[in-house]
Write an enzyme that holds these catalytic residues in place. Structure first.
Site, PDB file in Angstrom:
ATOM      1  N   HIS A 102       0.854  -1.188   0.000  1.00 50.61           N
ATOM      2  CA  HIS A 102       0.000   0.000   0.000  1.00 50.61           C
ATOM      3  C   HIS A 102       0.891   1.239   0.000  1.00 50.61           C
ATOM      4  O   HIS A 102       2.123   1.155   0.083  1.00 50.61           O
ATOM      5  CB  HIS A 102      -0.916   0.016   1.229  1.00 50.61           C
ATOM      6  CG  HIS A 102      -0.175   0.117   2.524  1.00 50.61           C
ATOM      7  ND1 HIS A 102       0.418  -0.968   3.144  1.00 50.61           N
ATOM      8  CD2 HIS A 102       0.098   1.183   3.323  1.00 50.61           C
ATOM      9  CE1 HIS A 102       1.017  -0.582   4.259  1.00 50.61           C
ATOM     10  NE2 HIS A 102       0.844   0.731   4.391  1.00 50.61           N
TER      11      HIS A 102
ATOM     12  N   LYS B  29      24.701  21.866 -20.209  1.00 55.91           N
ATOM     13  CA  LYS B  29      25.398  22.723 -19.242  1.00 55.91           C
ATOM     14  C   LYS B  29      24.336  23.334 -18.335  1.00 55.91           C
ATOM     15  O   LYS B  29      23.567  24.196 -18.743  1.00 55.91           O
ATOM     16  CB  LYS B  29      26.181  23.822 -19.955  1.00 55.91           C
ATOM     17  CG  LYS B  29      27.057  24.632 -19.010  1.00 55.91           C
ATOM     18  CD  LYS B  29      27.853  25.685 -19.758  1.00 55.91           C
ATOM     19  CE  LYS B  29      28.868  26.337 -18.825  1.00 55.91           C
ATOM     20  NZ  LYS B  29      28.258  26.942 -17.644  1.00 55.91           N
TER      21      LYS B  29
ATOM     22  N   ASP C 245      22.610  25.313 -15.137  1.00 60.51           N
ATOM     23  CA  ASP C 245      22.742  26.693 -14.706  1.00 60.51           C
ATOM     24  C   ASP C 245      22.614  26.766 -13.194  1.00 60.51           C
ATOM     25  O   ASP C 245      21.565  27.058 -12.676  1.00 60.51           O
ATOM     26  CB  ASP C 245      21.632  27.500 -15.386  1.00 60.51           C
ATOM     27  CG  ASP C 245      21.781  28.978 -15.179  1.00 60.51           C
ATOM     28  OD1 ASP C 245      22.799  29.394 -14.636  1.00 60.51           O
ATOM     29  OD2 ASP C 245      20.863  29.710 -15.556  1.00 60.51           O
TER      30      ASP C 245
ATOM     31  N   HIS D 283      38.637  47.331  -1.164  1.00 63.51           N
ATOM     32  CA  HIS D 283      37.933  47.328   0.104  1.00 63.51           C
ATOM     33  C   HIS D 283      36.666  46.495  -0.026  1.00 63.51           C
ATOM     34  O   HIS D 283      35.989  46.533  -1.053  1.00 63.51           O
ATOM     35  CB  HIS D 283      37.583  48.756   0.527  1.00 63.51           C
ATOM     36  CG  HIS D 283      38.788  49.610   0.809  1.00 63.51           C
ATOM     37  ND1 HIS D 283      39.315  49.771   2.056  1.00 63.51           N
ATOM     38  CD2 HIS D 283      39.586  50.338  -0.025  1.00 63.51           C
ATOM     39  CE1 HIS D 283      40.377  50.563   2.004  1.00 63.51           C
ATOM     40  NE2 HIS D 283      40.558  50.923   0.744  1.00 63.51           N
TER      41      HIS D 283
ATOM     42  N   GLY E 102      47.844  46.418   6.383  1.00 65.49           N
ATOM     43  CA  GLY E 102      48.644  46.783   5.216  1.00 65.49           C
ATOM     44  C   GLY E 102      49.396  48.068   5.443  1.00 65.49           C
ATOM     45  O   GLY E 102      50.303  48.400   4.680  1.00 65.49           O
TER      46      GLY E 102
END
Length: 893
Positions: free
Chosen positions: A60, A261, A263, A702, A755
């Site tokens: 079932h 291909k 996506d 940045h 930096g």
């Protein structure tokens, strides 16, 4: 006959949830879940539905609907039907725990319901009449009109009670009918016969009874291949992805097979045979970030496969109503990190993993086996019609396959050599050939030129609505030759008009840019593009040419077409980027170098006079450091500071991507409250894009502290230690003390140099906190830090008031605020870069200039790891740290 009254009966006895379910089963003897957690009722009018095929004493189908924290269940002897003429008996049975909706397996003999169970279908249901009505009350009333969205069952159904029996212990059972309503999904095909397999494991009910035998037969074939053994448990790092080169034109060839291909998002699924991950599949994106939690339905299907260990390559996609991949739909799933929301969307917006390669299976490394053999084995593993789909192929006939893909408005095709191994790098054995979309648009104006562009910057194009109004669609800024620019400019100026020919944009539509020039809507052009978005704009539009003899009013707006693939996350270069195949491996005609290319302009221009570093040196550095830097840039808006003539010349900030930027660089529009307009930010996701931005004269890059998809939820706590008016030595002292504070709160800090003279200390965050919440926490930590080392640190922004102390800036964490990206170059003598560094290795003699564009690539190669990576892959919770923070602050009072 249905009962005359569908009202619930007052005599119905209320019983504890799941009591009858648990009374019939023994947790020690059956693998079925028992739902031991607290009941969590979801929305009243919708939830999960599942159909399980069950070979018990009688075969079932169990039809289950999530409501009131359980799965309300009916046994359907003949199974559901998509034919409105079929009225299928549905006998109401005991409620089941929510977890049962994921259950497949064999219930052992001697237990209630002994036999095999498969998940035949699953998805989401919702109440149709009344919309949003209470499902549980509808059951009590005896009639549900509901919409089902599953893999096999779709559309409107009625579930109606025909025989009432109290659920509290009477001898009879409630009998219902499940009836398909007439709608576009209705058919008489016999859905249970035509689609017998599980949507998870892909097994039939007969195969589930002896799934180990089926697995062993496949493994016996694998053993005959004499493939090498996997040295240790498979991992993402041990199985680098194979990437395709670009081909411009389709081709035929007996040595090639051709696939669609898709996506979507590249996904590597790995299941190990031992350890903590035993029996659970982990899914990794192209960058190596684990994405399992974002796609629970895919992970669940992988976990149902009857194999202890595998490595499977594929592409996760979302399908639109037209059955084509929709990247725009997929974006709603790509950035989710909330497990409950991901599970909800797994039902309402399911994704599919189209798998195309088998890299490893139960201890065997199959990467050296021919592709066609690997795919034949994979086709035997993945046979379901649920979240896992086998990506089939054709052999030799690439041109016809490409034509069919273009006609279906798919993104393109992949060509792969049939006998090729799995290379684990970019290779000419895999080629991607994209299918562009071309549409006709009306020219209504143009923007001013920027940079080296002459005549005009971009065309403003639109299409007519059904009511005859011209709707603005997009700016088109690429595809022009010098002659075309000159000719088009003359044509538009001869048709100049003072007012806009476009109607006013409505809510949710693309807005016209400012400072534009208009012309009469008489020119029609062809534009090649990848996607029309939900807002009616175009992604990556490129001018093809003017079209003569076309009535502009026949250029009608028809809405969205198809979606494009996500901008890929670059992998470390394998040394073949942009290369053509070698002479002893001649390519088919039409092959082109990597389409993501640019030419370094003025490469010899000196950008750092004292050192003699040139623009070419800057570009070369960013290309070399890209594998380390790109994980921080992915999905993140960036702001550029451009120095066209080097650090000694003029400079300017730039948020907007220039109109002449190539279409292969991703941009995302974000509304700015300050500017009261949308800003099209660059999102840098490939080495080539990073090099292109450097070629614009960009020295520092940045980044935002949050990403597309969760712009209001930062990825980290941020402490910007600014020693202006002080020394780097003192900043080091503050950073080390800050690390002590954070670790005492149970948090794990990570550090990089700015930096310049300063340092950035961060704590990776779960995506659970707003900028305001994160900033408030950072402020409290900063105040605690200053109380511990008042002679070294301050939160006073005024430089004159700092008196030689280091400023602990926690305010740089906010919407639209940026910091120097890890590995970003700084425009000061020495060309230093923002360098990841271990906090425990911070010493008083730290020299930020030692990390520069000449030394940094070699340093990272020697390290072999990124000390700052925890900012991304170590998300932490603040709730556990709050009590400790409150205690520490109380001690300072």
């Amino acid at each position: 006959m249905t009962e005359k009254s569908n009202k619930s009966r007052p005599s119905e006895r209320i019983e504890p949830p799941l009591r009858r379910y648990r009374e019939k089963r023994s947790a020690e003897r059956t693998p079925e879940p028992f739902g031991t957690g607290p009941l969590r009722a979801g929305p009243r009018g919708s939830g999960m539905f599942v159909v399980q095929k069950h070979a018990a004493r009688a075969l079932h189908y169990d039809f289950r609907l999530e409501m009131e924290g359980v799965l309300r269940s009916w046994a359907i002897p003949k199974g559901p039907s998509m034919n409105p003429a079929d009225k299928r008996l549905a006998v109401m049975v005991e409620d089941h725990p929510i977890e049962y909706g994921d259950f497949e397996g064999a219930i052992p003999e001697g237990n209630y319901g002994a036999g095999s169970v498969i998940v035949w279908d699953r998805g989401q249901y919702s109440i149709l009449d009344p919309p949003g009505g209470d499902a549980a009350q509808a059951v009590r009333d005896g009639k549900l009109d509901l919409e089902i969205r599953g893999y096999k069952l779709r559309g409107a159904f009625t579930l109606v009670r025909t025989r009432y029996a109290p659920r509290g212990g009477g001898s009879g059972k409630q009998q219902w009918l499940l009836i398909k309503k007439r709608d576009p999904y209705a058919n008489d095909e016999g859905v249970t016969e035509k689609h017998p397999r599980s949507v998870l494991s892909g097994l039939t009910i007969e195969e589930m009874a002896d799934s180990s035998a089926l697995a062993q037969s496949i493994l016996a074939e694998v053993a005959q291949l004499r493939a090498p053994r996997i040295a240790k448990g498979p991992s993402f790092d041990a199985f680098p992805l194979t990437l395709a080169k670009v081909a411009n034109d389709p081709f035929d060839g007996d040595q090639w097979l051709f696939e669609i291909k898709y996506d979507g998002v590249r996904a590597l699924a790995i299941r190990t045979a031992s350890g903590a991950d035993r029996s659970h599949t982990r899914i990794f994106g192209r960058s190596g970030i684990e994405i399992t939690a974002r796609y629970p339905e895919v992970a669940l299907a992988f976990d149902a496969l009857p194999f202890d260990q595998f490595v499977i390559d594929g592409e996760i996609v979302a399908l639109g109503d037209d059955g084509r991949p929709s990247f725009q739909l997929l974006q709603r799933r790509m950035h989710l990190n909330d497990a409950r929301e991901a599970r909800r969307l797994s039902l309402s917006l399911p994704v599919f993993d189209f798998v195309f390669d088998l890299l490893g299976l139960d201890g065997f490394d199959l990467r050296g086996v021919e592709l066609e053999t690997r795919k034949a084995l994979l086709a035997r593993l993945v046979r379901g019609e649920g979240p896992l789909r086998y990506s089939d192929h054709i052999v030799a006939h690439g041109r016809d396959f490409y034509a069919a893909a273009a006609e279906a408005k798919l993104e393109g095709i992949l060509a792969k050599r049939r006998k090729s191994p799995y290379a684990g790098k970019r290779t000419g054995d895999w080629l991607k050939i994209k299918c562009p979309v071309t549409g006709r648009f009306v020219v209504g104006g143009y923007t001013d030129p920027e940079g080296a562009r002459s005549h005009f910057g971009a065309l403003l194009v639109g299409q007519y609505d059904d009511d005859g109004a011209l709707r603005f669609v997009t700016r088109v800024g690429t595809g022009f030759s010098d002659a075309t620019l000159r000719d088009l400019a003359a044509k538009m100026r001869s048709r100049a008009r003072p007012t806009s020919p476009f109607r006013r944009p409505r809510a949710g539509e693309v807005a016209l840019p400012r400072r534009v020039h208009f012309c009469e809507p008489e020119l029609v052009c062809d534009v090649r593009y990848a996607e029309m978005t939900d807002e009616g704009g175009l992604r990556h539009p490129s001018f093809v040419g003017l079209v003569e003899g076309i009535d502009p009013r026949k250029c009608l707006f028809k809405g969205r077409t198809r979606a494009i693939e996500s901008a890929p996350i670059a992998q470390p270069d394998d040394g073949t980027r942009g290369d053509s195949p070698t002479a002893d491996d001649p390519p088919p005609s039409g092959l082109a170098p990597n389409a993501r290319s640019f030419t370094v302009t003025h490469p010899d221009k000196v950008f750092w006079p004292a050192e003699g570093y040139t623009k070419a040196d800057l570009v070369a550095y960013y290309l070399a450091i890209a594998p380390w830097m790109l994980p921080y840039l992915t999905d993140r808006p960036v702001m550029m500071v451009r120095y066209p003539d080097g650090i000694g010349g003029k400079n300017f900030y730039q948020k907007d991507a220039p109109g002449f930027a190539p279409e292969w660089i991703r941009t995302e529009k974000i509304y700015s409250e300050d500017s009261k307009r949308e800003i099209a930010y660059f999102v840098i996701e490939s080495a080539e894009a990073l090099g292109y931005v450097a070629n614009l004269g960009t020295i520092p890059i940045h980044i935002w502290s949050s990403r597309i998809g969760h712009l209001e939820r930062p990825d980290w706590l941020l402490f910007d230690l600014d020693p202006k008016g002080s020394t780097t030595e003192k900043a080091v002292g503050v950073a080390r003390e800050l690390a002590v504070v954070l670790r005492k709160l149970g948090l794990r800090p990570y550090c990089k140099t700015s930096g310049q003279m300063g340092l950035h200390v961060v704590v990776g965050l779960r995506l659970e906190y707003t900028y305001e919440q994160a900033r408030s926490f950072s402020e409290l930590v900063a105040r605690l830090l200053v109380s511990r080392v008042p002679e070294l640190a301050t939160i006073d922004r005024n430089v004159a008031s700092r008196k030689g102390r280091v400023y602990v800036d926690y305010l740089q964490l906010g919407h639209g605020k940026t910091i120097a990206a890890p590995f970003a170059v700084r425009p000061i003598p020495g060309a230093p870069v923002s360098a990841p560094i271990e906090i425990d290795q911070l010493t008083p003699d730290l020299d930020p200039l030692a990390f520069n564009i000449k030394t940094m690539p070699g340093r990272m190669k020697r390290l072999g790891r990124d000390p700052f990576a925890g900012a991304l892959n170590d998300p932490q919770s603040l709730e556990l740290a709050l009590p400790a923070l409150e205690r520490e602050l109380a001690r300072t009072d």
